[in-house]
Scaffold this motif. Structure first.
Motif, mmCIF file in Angstrom:
data_model
loop_
_atom_site.group_PDB
_atom_site.id
_atom_site.type_symbol
_atom_site.label_atom_id
_atom_site.label_comp_id
_atom_site.label_asym_id
_atom_site.label_seq_id
_atom_site.Cartn_x
_atom_site.Cartn_y
_atom_site.Cartn_z
ATOM 1 N N GLY A 14 34.772 35.932 43.089
ATOM 2 C CA GLY A 14 34.330 35.153 44.244
ATOM 3 C C GLY A 14 35.492 34.386 44.834
ATOM 4 O O GLY A 14 36.578 34.359 44.264
ATOM 5 N N PRO A 15 35.264 33.762 46.015
ATOM 6 C CA PRO A 15 36.357 33.066 46.701
ATOM 7 C C PRO A 15 36.994 31.938 45.860
ATOM 8 O O PRO A 15 38.204 31.744 45.909
ATOM 9 C CB PRO A 15 35.683 32.488 47.955
ATOM 10 N N GLY A 20 37.711 31.832 42.970
ATOM 11 C CA GLY A 20 38.550 32.343 41.893
ATOM 12 C C GLY A 20 39.989 31.874 41.994
ATOM 13 O O GLY A 20 40.666 31.689 40.982
ATOM 14 N N LEU A 21 40.460 31.671 43.222
ATOM 15 C CA LEU A 21 41.855 31.275 43.426
ATOM 16 C C LEU A 21 42.190 30.049 42.588
ATOM 17 O O LEU A 21 43.161 30.036 41.833
ATOM 18 C CB LEU A 21 42.088 30.980 44.910
ATOM 19 N N LYS A 22 41.393 29.008 42.719
ATOM 20 C CA LYS A 22 41.670 27.773 41.991
ATOM 21 C C LYS A 22 40.964 27.741 40.633
ATOM 22 O O LYS A 22 41.507 27.256 39.655
ATOM 23 C CB LYS A 22 41.195 26.577 42.815
ATOM 24 N N ASP A 24 36.156 32.901 32.666
ATOM 25 C CA ASP A 24 36.829 31.641 32.365
ATOM 26 C C ASP A 24 35.842 30.517 32.050
ATOM 27 O O ASP A 24 36.239 29.453 31.585
ATOM 28 C CB ASP A 24 37.713 31.229 33.548
ATOM 29 N N LEU A 31 50.888 28.157 48.778
ATOM 30 C CA LEU A 31 50.779 28.119 47.318
ATOM 31 C C LEU A 31 52.060 27.609 46.670
ATOM 32 O O LEU A 31 52.032 27.008 45.604
ATOM 33 C CB LEU A 31 50.410 29.495 46.781
ATOM 34 N N LEU A 83 46.992 23.914 45.609
ATOM 35 C CA LEU A 83 46.149 25.006 45.138
ATOM 36 C C LEU A 83 44.781 24.874 45.798
ATOM 37 O O LEU A 83 43.924 24.115 45.342
ATOM 38 C CB LEU A 83 46.015 24.961 43.609
ATOM 39 N N HIS A 135 39.800 37.862 49.357
ATOM 40 C CA HIS A 135 40.329 36.670 48.705
ATOM 41 C C HIS A 135 41.856 36.768 48.666
ATOM 42 O O HIS A 135 42.446 37.139 47.664
ATOM 43 C CB HIS A 135 39.751 36.557 47.304
ATOM 44 N N ASP A 195 44.442 35.237 45.892
ATOM 45 C CA ASP A 195 44.695 35.880 44.601
ATOM 46 C C ASP A 195 44.898 37.386 44.715
ATOM 47 O O ASP A 195 44.856 38.103 43.723
ATOM 48 C CB ASP A 195 43.613 35.521 43.569
ATOM 49 N N LYS A 255 42.988 38.472 38.966
ATOM 50 C CA LYS A 255 41.707 39.161 38.811
ATOM 51 C C LYS A 255 41.946 40.600 38.397
ATOM 52 O O LYS A 255 42.709 41.315 39.029
ATOM 53 C CB LYS A 255 40.934 39.140 40.131
ATOM 54 N N PRO A 265 50.842 25.361 40.344
ATOM 55 C CA PRO A 265 51.674 24.393 41.072
ATOM 56 C C PRO A 265 51.858 23.125 40.227
ATOM 57 O O PRO A 265 50.928 22.688 39.548
ATOM 58 C CB PRO A 265 50.851 24.074 42.324
#
Lengths: 470, 470
Positions: free
Chosen positions: A151-152, A154-156, A162, A241, A246, A372, A375, B185, B215
């Motif tokens: 999902g979006p 996920g980046l942070k 997890d 980034l 983040l 996304h 990532d 991912k 970061p």
């Protein structure tokens, strides 16, 4: 085994006959998911207790009947398809338990709980469950766990895996085990929790999960940046980034996505830009106010056309609407959507866009790209018409080239949708013969009779991607 | 096999004879780690290339010789001990590669790189590698990966496993595989990366790792809170975490730890408080300034005696000195330190302290407790004298009761030190017979001849914890 006999034996396991489905009409509604293919099972059962699942698995082992666990069937890769018939284990009715323990900062959930409800209930206690696949208001947590949904955010915040710290699982042979627990740190033996999450229902049936929760960020802010040049948008992503920020989300839409949205529900987006980026920052209000300024500076440095900052949460919602409308917009063009999730290292996003453009031109297909970006998890979507066999042949070839491009750029077949039936033929391309063999050994040692979700992940000899009705 | 023959064959694999150690004196220095026990290997080799490791593993399989991978030997659970003799694979010299890719935000490292150097080099580019086990300035990343090392920053940032996204691994049979990659991912097949990390060198030899970087937070601040009552300190921990603040670190020291430090190097800490908590916040300076005030409020609400806030980084370092001095301070009391890492759900920290106090009294032992309170990962340390066999018997019984207490409170045998030889006898207590069997099946399917690190994790029949020289 005789089907009547199977129904009788199921009746001894599942005490409520309404939870045993055998009508043709019922069986048909379990024969597909959100990917391709149509396979009718022999029977569908709706367990609501761990013991029931264990007994079904023991029965299935005794008589060597395939078992297909299933949530709401939103899979884009064929995870729940009963490709060899047999028993469908519909876990979507088992949603009784959704407990938020705010002291331990965990949620304890039954497999059929809707993912979005976990986050909603956590929010009431000042906590969040971060994984947010697009289907989170429909999909069950059981399916999300099986597929390790992303999902979006996920980046942070990372992906489903997890957040899973403990499981109750019925093994392929019908034994009940517990993995992990309520502690975030646990190194007691092999990490079966993280092995089972993402194993696409081939290594066990998850009957309960303990999910880690996070403190709810005090505030969020949204920004949209419009770029004349796709490469500039890629540079903006990298630069943000690398500036120490983040973002919670960082989504990209290409020109074709923007045009499809504008044709479907005009939002006033300029259709001549090559890309737009949507960024959501979350955290302490003073911190994100400051970070928002920095993000705008970075965008200006790389030559952004325009930056829109949402002043209110209503304005933020309006900016995000563009992204949410992409999927419904593109299926208006043609009825069949092939949604991929090939993922590349962040630095390779511009190169991947280039490769996707070449593939689109080569096969003369409707291909839009969004996803996304932060990532590297892009969603190239091909829009076609299933009834046009010649077009679908071109789609098959294009999909194969998309996978090849992702792997050549150091990426992966699948960032968040899973392998299922759709990508099984390409496994060896990414993993090599030995890598794939090491996975097979685990499957074989846990499920020697190949009872649980057979026909997934591991390619059959000579298997290839088929999207036509050949 | 004849030892001379083995040395000859090794000479064909490792081109540099200085990297093959056979002298008794050399072998002795590989016979122990930071836990208990003394086992002399037959030969030590220092590979510096994946092919060398692969050939050693193939040779070992052919002649059925045990292989023990090893970094710097800082393990507290016996991970690298060559308990069945054979070959020690010393990977600590293989530290040639330490690359920081700031665009993809990853580090690519050889197994012998010192963990602390990864973070140091990442910091130069505005990034961090968060895992920070106490031994990070001595231990190798290979050992950290094998054991899935934790550390104080685990509270906010998680453990080693959370940062590993790709591996190159030599299988127990000497094949080379790659798992994961450079993307955050990746759901292509089973998650071998997270299975191998934390498998204590029993499933493969890691020859390269791709680590995710973050970061660098703009700023950090430290606070020390002193409590007359241990239970109040537990309540403070819960209340801080439930106020929406996630500190980078949240460490606790009990009265015995404080007293040991004051006896060793007086820092002016009051020795009559029952506990102190050290909190480090990191993030945007404006955010943490505000959060710092909230933390102080929360501490006051639960009845703190005193709060000290560090105004400068020097003052912060001074406050942290108390925590760093615990280990050297307690070994001054008696020479033998048994350092445990039994971990409980956060809400059970006060109950665990109570159980530890009862165990201490029952067996009349020197027991101090400190550790990572925020995530329930306590470090009960028993101080004894190995030469006192009667005392060591009491230690054995106390350790067993500590494990029992942790599991009864819903926790785990090990939060971050690993199982190794020390905790193998207690595995079934936590996992049950079937849970342990599912792990054994994986080991058996990957390493049918039991060549790689045999004698670890899985208990031998009738095995029990022995700390005496019986």
């Amino acid at each position: 085994m005789d089907r009547e006999r199977l129904i009788d034996l199921m009746g001894e396991i599942i005490p409520d006959e309404k939870r045993i489905l055998t009508d043709q009409a019922d069986l048909y509604s379990y024969s597909y998911d959100a990917s391709f293919g149509f396979f009718v099972p022999d029977i569908v059962v709706q367990p609501k207790a761990t013991e029931e699942v264990a007994k079904v698995m023991k029965l299935a082992n005794q008589f060597e009947i395939p078992v297909y666990p299933r949530g709401q069937g939103t899979s884009l890769s064929g995870g729940p398809l009963p490709v060899k018939g047999g028993i469908v284990l519909d876990l979507s009715r088992w949603d009784q338990n959704l407990e938020i323990d705010s002291e331990d900062m965990v949620a304890i959930v039954s497999p059929g709980v809707i993912t979005g409800n976990i986050n909603a209930k956590a929010m009431e206690k000042g906590l969040i469950y971060p994984p947010d696949p697009s289907s989170s208001n429909i999909a069950t947590i059981g399916g999300n766990l099986a597929e390790n949904a992303g999902g979006p955010r996920g980046l942070k915040y990372g992906v489903t895996k997890d957040y899973v710290i403990g499981l109750e699982v019925v093994t392929p042979e019908g034994e009940i085990i517990r993995t992990g627990g309520r502690t975030v740190k646990n190194v007691t033996g092999y990490d079966l929790t993280k092995l089972i999450v993402g194993s696409e229902g081939t290594l066990g049936v998850i009957t309960e999960a303990i999910l880690r929760l996070y403190p709810k960020p005090a505030s969020t802010q949204t920004l949209m940046a419009l770029f004349d040049d796709l490469v500039d948008s890629g540079r903006a992503i990298s630069k943000v980034l690398n500036s120490g920020i983040l973002p919670a989300k960082m989504e990209i839409m290409d020109q074709a996505s923007i045009q499809a949205v504008e044709a479907y529900r005009p939002l006033g987006l300029p259709t001549d830009v090559e890309a737009l980026i949507l960024i959501e920052l979350d955290g302490h209000p003073m911190a994100i106010a400051d970070e928002m300024l920095k993000v705008q500076e970075v965008c200006k440095e790389v030559g952004v056309r325009e930056v829109k900052v949402a002043a209110t949460s209503e304005e933020a919602e309006k900016l995000w609407r563009a992204r949410k409308l992409v999927s419904p917009a593109i299926v208006r063009v043609k009825p069949t959507k092939i949604s991929e999730d090939a993922t590349v290292p962040r630095s390779k996003i511009p190169a991947m866009f280039q490769r996707l453009k070449e593939i689109k031109d080569k096969y003369n297909l409707d291909l839009v790209v969004f996803g996304h970006a932060g990532d590297g998890n892009l969603h190239p979507n091909i829009i076609a018409d299933k009834r046009n066999q010649e077009e679908m042949k071109r789609v098959e070839m294009a999909v194969e080239e998309i996978f090849t491009a992702a792997i050549e750029l150091g990426g992966t077949l699948s960032g968040e949708h899973g392998i299922g039936t759709m990508k099984a033929p390409f496994m060896e391309m990414e993993l090599g013969e030995v890598g794939l063999d090491m996975m097979k050994r685990i499957k074989q040692s846990w499920d020697p009779k190949n009872i649980l979700n057979p026909g997934k992940i591991f390619p059959e000899i000579g298997q290839r991607l088929v999207l036509t009705d050949e």
